[in-house]
Every structure is written in C-alpha cells, then in structure tokens.
Write an enzyme that holds these catalytic residues in place. Sequence first.
Site, PDB file in Angstrom:
ATOM      1  N   SER A 254       0.006 -47.988  24.507  1.00 38.30           N
ATOM      2  CA  SER A 254      -0.659 -47.151  23.497  1.00 38.30           C
ATOM      3  C   SER A 254       0.121 -45.957  22.971  1.00 38.30           C
ATOM      4  O   SER A 254      -0.341 -45.296  22.040  1.00 38.30           O
ATOM      5  CB  SER A 254      -1.999 -46.661  24.038  1.00 38.30           C
ATOM      6  OG  SER A 254      -2.952 -47.665  23.871  1.00 38.30           O
TER       7      SER A 254
ATOM      8  N   SER B 200      -3.519 -47.471  21.216  1.00 36.00           N
ATOM      9  CA  SER B 200      -4.706 -46.706  20.897  1.00 36.00           C
ATOM     10  C   SER B 200      -4.431 -45.277  20.438  1.00 36.00           C
ATOM     11  O   SER B 200      -5.309 -44.630  19.863  1.00 36.00           O
ATOM     12  CB  SER B 200      -5.619 -46.656  22.125  1.00 36.00           C
ATOM     13  OG  SER B 200      -4.985 -45.947  23.173  1.00 36.00           O
TER      14      SER B 200
ATOM     15  N   LYS C 147      -4.166 -36.238  21.643  1.00 38.27           N
ATOM     16  CA  LYS C 147      -5.087 -37.377  21.601  1.00 38.27           C
ATOM     17  C   LYS C 147      -6.446 -36.916  22.123  1.00 38.27           C
ATOM     18  O   LYS C 147      -6.516 -36.113  23.060  1.00 38.27           O
ATOM     19  CB  LYS C 147      -4.514 -38.508  22.463  1.00 38.27           C
ATOM     20  CG  LYS C 147      -5.300 -39.807  22.428  1.00 38.27           C
ATOM     21  CD  LYS C 147      -4.556 -40.896  23.220  1.00 38.27           C
ATOM     22  CE  LYS C 147      -5.264 -42.234  23.177  1.00 38.27           C
ATOM     23  NZ  LYS C 147      -4.481 -43.303  23.854  1.00 38.27           N
TER      24      LYS C 147
HETATM   25  N1  GLN Z   1      -3.774 -52.254  23.868  1.00 36.19           N
HETATM   26  C1  GLN Z   1      -3.975 -52.144  25.279  1.00 36.19           C
HETATM   27  C2  GLN Z   1      -5.440 -52.186  25.607  1.00 36.19           C
HETATM   28  O1  GLN Z   1      -6.210 -52.286  24.705  1.00 36.19           O
HETATM   29  C3  GLN Z   1      -3.350 -50.870  25.785  1.00 36.19           C
HETATM   30  C4  GLN Z   1      -4.148 -49.691  25.463  1.00 36.19           C
HETATM   31  C5  GLN Z   1      -3.566 -48.436  26.019  1.00 36.19           C
HETATM   32  O2  GLN Z   1      -2.391 -48.388  26.360  1.00 36.19           O
HETATM   33  N2  GLN Z   1      -4.404 -47.425  26.139  1.00 36.19           N
HETATM   34  O3  GLN Z   1      -5.818 -52.139  26.741  1.00 36.19           O
END
Ligand code: GLN
Length: 500
Positions: free
Chosen positions: A179, A155, A80
Amino acid sequence: MACLDQLSAAQIAAGVAAGDFSATEVARASLDAIERRDGEVQAFLQVSADLALAAAETTDKARAAGEALGPLAGVPVAFKDNMHLVGTRTTCASRMLENYESTFTATCVQRMLDAGATPMGKTNMDEFAFGSSTESSAFHPTANPWDTGRVPGGSSGGSAAAVAAGEVTVSLGSDTGGSIRQPASLCGVVGMKPTYGAVSRYGVVAFGSSLDQVGPFGRRVEDVALAMNALAAGGRDPWDSTSQPVAVDFLAHLNDPIEGRRVGIVPALMDAAGLTQEVRDAVSAAAKALADQGAELVEVDLPNIASAIAAYYVIAPCEAFSNLARFDGVRYGYQEQGCATLAEQTSLSRAHGFGEEAKRRQMLGAYLLSSGTYDKYYYPAQQVRTLITADYARAYEQCDVILMPAAPRTAFKFGELSDPTQMYASDMFTISNNIAGNGGISVPLGLGAESGLPVSAQLQGPAFADASLLTFARAIERSFSPDGGAPVAPAFAGKGGELA
Ligand code: GLN
C-alpha cells in the site's frame, strides 16, 4: 518567486533556516496548492489548516529566538488517515470512525513534527487500508494526478496523490501488502516500505499486525531519506513492542557508489503473467542503468513467491478480523441507535459501519480461524511464509538488493478491476516482502511507452538494509530523473503553491 513544486524538502528546511522564506509562507503555499488542486484530486479527507499554521508559527518563532531548527523545518507533510494526530479525526476512510477524534498522536506523526514538519492534514485511503485503488474509501475516490479518470492506487492513494500533485512535499502511508509501493508506482513518486520494525506503528490503526509498516512518500529519493531519518530519530519506541532501533544516517549513504555491488534479478518475475511489456521494459532499463554505474547483475530465484498472494489472503484477513473486532459500536465508532438488545446493536453497528470490502475481509478471517479451516488454511499459510522468508535469505547470500517491478501495470480506470481477485493481483510484486518482513522501495522511471502513465521499479533488500535501498534508488533516480526527482503531474504543476 519560488513555487513549492520546485523545492525539495531539504531546500525548504534550508530556506526556512536561512530566512529566505518563513515556515508560515511555505504552509500558506501548500494550503494554496491544496485549495487549487485538491478539488480535482481529492487526496485529502481533512485539511488541518489551523494545525499547519500553528506549527509553522512555532517554527518561525524558534528561528527568531535563534534556536536550531529541525531537518524538516517548515516542510509540508500529510498523513494517511489511519494515523492519529491530536486535533484531527482519524477515520480510516470508514463510516465506522467518521467522527472519531484522535485522542493521542502516533509516534511516526510525532517524529515528523519533532523534526519541524508542518502537518497539512489527513489523506484518503481504502477503508481500513483494504484495497489497491482507494476506491473503497467510504467518503470519495481520489484521482490519479496523471490522469484524473484513473485510480491513484492504494491503499495509501491519498498520500501518493497529494505528493504527485505537489500539494505537499512529503507524506506518510502504511504498507501491509504493497500500500505504499503500489500507489507510489501508479502516481510516479518514490514510496518506501521500511523493514518491519524500523518505524513505530504506535498510534496507527492496525490492519495486519505481523505485516503492517509505516513509510514515506516523496518526489525525490532524498526527501524520503530525510523522512526516514526523522522517523528513526529517537530510537526504539517503547510503545510498539515490534519497534527496533535504527542507528543509520539514511542521507549519508544516499550517494554511496554502487560499483561492484550486486543487484539480483528474478527471471521468473520478469516473465510473470499480468506484467505489461512497458513495465517490463522500464525495469530492464533500470537494471541496465545500475549496470552502467558499475553494479553487477546476478540471477536469483524466489521459488515460492507465486504462493505469496494466497498466503497473504489467509494471514492478513485473520489478523484484520482480530484487530477490527474492537469496532463493536460500544466504546467508540459508529453506534446503531434504537436497538432492543446489545447483540442487535453490535451486529447492526458493524453491518452499517463497515463497507463491502471491510466486511469481506472480516468474514474471510472469521471463517479461516474457525476450527477445521484453521488447520487447512492458516497453518499452511504460515508454512508458506517460512518458505518465502527462507527464499529471500538464500537470495541475499548472492546479492545486496533485488530489482523487480513494483506494480504489474500502470494506473487503471475507476471501476476497471471489479473482481476482488483482480485487485488482489495488483500486489503480486510487493506482498512477498511484507510476508518476509523486509524493506522495499518503488522508484519512478518516467512514463510508460504505451500508456504514457508513470512506470516504476521496485528494489527490495534484506532486513534493516533500508539505507542500501535508498542508495540504489538514488542511483536509478540519477539516470531517470536528471532534474533530481520526479515532476509534479503536469495538469497540476504551477497551479498555486507560490511562496509569496
Ligand atoms: N492491497 C492489499 C490489500 O488489500 C494491501 C493493502 C495494504 O498494504 N494496506 O490487502
């Protein structure tokens, strides 16, 4: 002729060690698959062909010299783009860091390389990991390999899609509220968020420091276990104060019997508003599969879990606001030119460097941490955190793991969730685990009866019971993926990737 699509990480490492094929051939096969598939999927922000071929050559030379090879020898891995790797940019999919060259390598990346993995590149994500669809990347969206008109989740959407499309065998993502597990669910691959502290975050750009955790994706539970071993090798990382030693062989426990072990089911979660029938049915089928293998199903309660999203959207933005304050346009990152004062430069660098969601989060955090609102929101959110943690502790007195959905529904179309609060609800089953700091894993259950898209189940466990999560995930995989793992998405399977 073997195709990368068919090989597990262990088979690749064994094949390289035995000389059936070289690490260079595997790297070229992965580059070929990326070349032919990623035009449509767009999982990558940067393909590191030179680094990949150099690492593969090192592996091949080590073999020629008779040296022992690592457990991930020659395995193509993607990272990532919030993880530093010297020789690549680390952009966090943000204009703010568009030209930022990594100055050091993250511990998690280094440990994969130490195990012999071949670094194929950096994957797309929601900007700074804020999101559940990868749509907020400043550069381009990533398509779900199962339906390119739909999002891969987020994400860590690029990492999930790269594995689902068979471009790489394993990838790493980060999970602050879901994510890893939510994109794994939407892309039909295995994705694990280990216990907070199990994997070093040193060299991973911080979002919510009390919530962030790094973990692997793979199409097989075994591939994820192999990656977990690599991430744990070397013990505690002194560069991350939250890092804990993990002295367990994840592979060794993979096929432990689950007979007599207790799987918790939370009835209220199975009836949650927003959960689609096909996901509910699939999770129920997973529960039955575990029971058929001798596990005992027990009902447990997590009474405060409904407040998890609300608590998260106080705690996470506060931490994000604090962490992202370093992007001030002075030392690194995007810098607005031609400003009259430093204040103007800082303000315009941030205004033009960050995208909409990144700004929303930081403004929310700034507001929540201001005097007055701090007592009204931040303290109560931390109290909810304590209650949720206590709920889990009580539940784990009655069961070894908890089975629940990972995502409420299958992959949605681009632009479908335009209201941010709808997007935030994507994590209704994952966020509470970050709040409590426990481990969780998303396991594919084939395709949904209605949508024809990947559906999954999630297993959660007590702190540092991550090996048990893999054991139960493998038990589900035995029932749902008789070929040993989830398939590459059909539109991309066999498109390049042959080992010459
Ligand atoms: N969808 C969640 C957020 O937008 C989690 C994102 C993540 O785990 N990085 O904060």
